[in-house]
Design an enzyme around this catalytic site. Sequence first.
Site, PDB file in Angstrom:
ATOM      1  N   LYS A 114     105.128 -13.264  47.704  1.00 42.56           N
ATOM      2  CA  LYS A 114     103.717 -14.638  47.627  1.00 42.56           C
ATOM      3  C   LYS A 114     103.519 -15.132  48.391  1.00 42.56           C
ATOM      4  O   LYS A 114     104.310 -15.743  49.759  1.00 42.56           O
ATOM      5  CB  LYS A 114     104.401 -15.440  46.327  1.00 42.56           C
ATOM      6  CG  LYS A 114     104.456 -15.348  44.867  1.00 42.56           C
ATOM      7  CD  LYS A 114     105.028 -16.478  43.864  1.00 42.56           C
ATOM      8  CE  LYS A 114     105.362 -16.146  42.784  1.00 42.56           C
ATOM      9  NZ  LYS A 114     104.278 -15.375  42.249  1.00 42.56           N
ATOM     10  N   ARG A 118     108.113 -10.565  32.880  1.00 43.72           N
ATOM     11  CA  ARG A 118     108.245  -9.473  31.595  1.00 43.72           C
ATOM     12  C   ARG A 118     109.638  -8.768  31.485  1.00 43.72           C
ATOM     13  O   ARG A 118     109.869  -8.261  30.744  1.00 43.72           O
ATOM     14  CB  ARG A 118     106.786  -8.155  31.853  1.00 43.72           C
ATOM     15  CG  ARG A 118     106.527  -8.121  32.733  1.00 43.72           C
ATOM     16  CD  ARG A 118     105.427  -7.588  33.000  1.00 43.72           C
ATOM     17  NE  ARG A 118     104.308  -8.269  33.787  1.00 43.72           N
ATOM     18  CZ  ARG A 118     103.250  -8.030  34.235  1.00 43.72           C
ATOM     19  NH1 ARG A 118     102.515  -7.016  33.413  1.00 43.72           N
ATOM     20  NH2 ARG A 118     102.432  -9.394  34.073  1.00 43.72           N
TER      21      ARG A 118
END
Length: 476
Positions: A249, A323
């Site tokens: 990020k 996920r």
Amino acid sequence: MAQSALKCLTPAARSRKARTVHALHDAGSDALAALFGAGAAAFVQGNGFAGKRGEVALVPGPEGVAAAVLALGPERPGRRDPLPFGALPQRLPEGDWRVAAPETVAFDDVVLGWCMGAYGFAAEGTQRARRAPARLSVPARKGELGVALAEAVYLGRDLVNAPPNALGPEELAKAARGALSALGAQVTLIKGTALARAYPMLAHVGAGSERGARVVVARWQGSRAGAGAPLLSLVGKGVCFDTGGYDIKPAAGMLKMKKDMGGAALMLALAHVIMARDLPIRLEVRLGCVENSISGAAMRPSDVVRTRSGRTVEIGNTDAEGRLVLCDLLTEACEARPDLLLDAATLTGAARVALGPDLPALFSNDDALAQAILSAGDSWSDPLWRLPLHQEYGDWMRSTIADVSNVSSRPFAGAVTAALFLEIFVTAGTRWAHVDTYAWNDNARFARPEGGETPSLRALFDAILKIFHLTNGSGS
């Protein structure tokens, strides 16, 4: 670490000199004059009080502040709104206060809103002084549901607000164990080779961090729940810090990544209320506590990993790790054949782009379940918004070398495709709902201080009551 006790509440028996806050739906000049007299009403309005929802005014008396008024906003039948009461603890002078509210206002809502507004967090060792909030006078055996909900909110907020150096996977798992076992749950913490065998995908996510992954598995049964009582299974994403991995990020994207365990905090808070209210159900809780870091051992883009279900997943992007943390937990949860399966995660920025910070995205494979949650959110002023599990988008997660990719091949509908990925690991016929939450207040508002938050807690709890045809035991 934080204000974990509800120090803003005091027993009515100890607060005989408590002053009164008058909570009004109609806070116009006539209502104020009827309560305080024309002179005091003119003083209040002359100081700018306009009767807007959440607005507080102090009423003078011979010895200073004699009373106060809180504007609740227009009455909406059938809708509970604890949030305006959150304006009181910081706006009222210190001391004990009682609330005089319309009969249609549940005292549980007064307690919950007051506590939410009184909450404060300071990192351990911080010496900055903080004004003590005003205290709410609570009659005996009143507001018990409000207390349970407030304790759950504090628990969730404390965990989300904790600095990442103080709350890694081990610390989150131990905090969960302490909170759950205190209310009678049997809790197991899984780590190391046992974790790698049982949850291979979750282990792969955590491999890059020196702070090893943990899985919390808890089981509890209400005192009135028999062997055939409904089984509720809760699953939460507990990524204590998310760098994005090798798909790193940018700096701005990491600033709030301590809150990436907000799904686990929400599920833990929900479990707290369920157990504190002794609902006649069976409960299982699974939290995946992990850190997504960068090292020579970290997962790489294009890795292929076999999950607990036997399916293989190609890692298309290491920043889509949430996920991956959930998929093995969902598989295991379904093995017990729950009557209802709920998961929560700070899963996608796409949900925030679509709905903003205040509206968690709701996905479900059951229309009646989804409607129950949405209706509960509306009635408790705790809204969610349903997004579709549009099956045609599932083709976007094809992999040429594995059963599925963890990311979509197209830059659209990111929240939808993430939910579709999770659905792959939910056994057909299982009633399931997924909440994609932000878990944070970007700015302070009454009842919602800046920092960690547990949106949809009230909605999910009330929906569980309705789905299983239960009562919450609240008479206030």
